[in-house]
Design a protein around this motif. Sequence first.
Motif, mmCIF file in Angstrom:
data_model
loop_
_atom_site.group_PDB
_atom_site.id
_atom_site.type_symbol
_atom_site.label_atom_id
_atom_site.label_comp_id
_atom_site.label_asym_id
_atom_site.label_seq_id
_atom_site.Cartn_x
_atom_site.Cartn_y
_atom_site.Cartn_z
ATOM 1 N N THR A 96 42.966 20.428 16.340
ATOM 2 C CA THR A 96 41.854 21.254 15.569
ATOM 3 C C THR A 96 40.706 20.297 15.747
ATOM 4 N N HIS A 97 39.414 20.949 16.269
ATOM 5 C CA HIS A 97 38.154 20.220 16.379
ATOM 6 C C HIS A 97 37.563 20.537 14.997
ATOM 7 N N TYR A 98 36.782 19.675 14.601
ATOM 8 C CA TYR A 98 35.862 19.950 13.101
ATOM 9 C C TYR A 98 34.575 19.288 13.166
ATOM 10 N N GLN A 99 33.622 19.547 12.243
ATOM 11 C CA GLN A 99 32.549 18.675 12.109
ATOM 12 C C GLN A 99 32.147 18.520 10.978
ATOM 13 N N LEU A 100 32.255 17.219 10.394
ATOM 14 C CA LEU A 100 31.784 16.801 8.892
ATOM 15 C C LEU A 100 30.528 16.641 8.807
ATOM 16 N N LYS A 101 29.960 16.791 7.561
ATOM 17 C CA LYS A 101 28.427 16.147 7.321
ATOM 18 C C LYS A 101 28.575 14.826 7.399
ATOM 19 N N PRO A 102 27.717 13.964 8.174
ATOM 20 C CA PRO A 102 27.881 12.744 8.385
ATOM 21 C C PRO A 102 28.053 11.849 6.924
ATOM 22 N N GLN A 122 34.080 9.868 1.792
ATOM 23 C CA GLN A 122 34.481 10.965 0.779
ATOM 24 C C GLN A 122 35.676 11.745 1.348
ATOM 25 N N ALA A 123 35.440 12.167 2.531
ATOM 26 C CA ALA A 123 36.568 12.949 3.296
ATOM 27 C C ALA A 123 37.566 11.995 3.467
ATOM 28 N N LYS A 124 37.500 10.945 4.141
ATOM 29 C CA LYS A 124 38.635 9.959 4.174
ATOM 30 C C LYS A 124 39.578 9.809 3.062
ATOM 31 N N ALA A 125 38.658 9.474 1.823
ATOM 32 C CA ALA A 125 39.376 9.340 0.603
ATOM 33 C C ALA A 125 40.198 10.530 0.243
ATOM 34 N N ASP A 126 39.595 11.736 0.323
ATOM 35 C CA ASP A 126 40.117 13.069 -0.023
ATOM 36 C C ASP A 126 41.402 13.457 0.892
ATOM 37 N N LEU A 127 41.377 12.916 2.191
ATOM 38 C CA LEU A 127 42.194 12.900 3.111
ATOM 39 C C LEU A 127 43.821 12.144 2.693
ATOM 40 N N GLU A 128 43.374 11.172 2.277
ATOM 41 C CA GLU A 128 44.432 10.216 1.840
ATOM 42 C C GLU A 128 45.102 10.926 0.723
ATOM 43 N N ASN A 187 40.472 24.271 3.066
ATOM 44 C CA ASN A 187 39.315 25.017 1.938
ATOM 45 C C ASN A 187 38.999 23.773 1.058
ATOM 46 N N GLU A 188 40.002 23.111 0.823
ATOM 47 C CA GLU A 188 39.648 21.916 -0.060
ATOM 48 C C GLU A 188 38.419 20.786 0.526
ATOM 49 N N PHE A 189 38.279 20.879 1.796
ATOM 50 C CA PHE A 189 37.448 20.119 2.469
ATOM 51 C C PHE A 189 36.039 20.748 2.634
ATOM 52 N N LYS A 190 36.000 22.074 2.447
ATOM 53 C CA LYS A 190 34.802 23.020 2.657
ATOM 54 C C LYS A 190 33.462 22.231 2.385
ATOM 55 N N LYS A 196 30.405 20.798 7.916
ATOM 56 C CA LYS A 196 29.306 21.454 8.733
ATOM 57 C C LYS A 196 29.721 22.949 9.202
ATOM 58 N N SER A 197 30.773 23.192 9.656
ATOM 59 C CA SER A 197 31.088 24.495 10.055
ATOM 60 C C SER A 197 32.758 24.636 10.032
#
Length: 95
Positions: free
Chosen positions: A6-12, A17-23, A72-75, A79-80
């Motif tokens: 799965t390819h994705y694009q986070l807001k830089p 915060q995404a790393k913390a939420d992933l954990e 969806n928890e990462f929405k 960015k997309s």
Amino acid sequence: MYARVTHYQLKPESIEQAKADLEKLKPRIMAMPGMIKFINSVNDDGSGCVVSLVESKETSDANAEAVLAMWNEFKDHLKSAPIAKGFEVFADWGN
């Protein structure tokens, strides 16, 4: 064995915060039926890729609803929408 890539694009500005939420999601991710290995990688620009290895395509497909719920928890960080493709594992090597 089956790989879901799965390819994705986070807001830089959301990477940390995404790393913390992933954990926090780790127990749910690793408890999904058939999960063998989970790798999530990201660059400084927020471009990233998840590779998950599961027992079979059928298992991966059966996990689709749970996977979508976690994305969806990462929405707010994305960015997309992520783009996933699946593949039968042709080789699985390691040192």
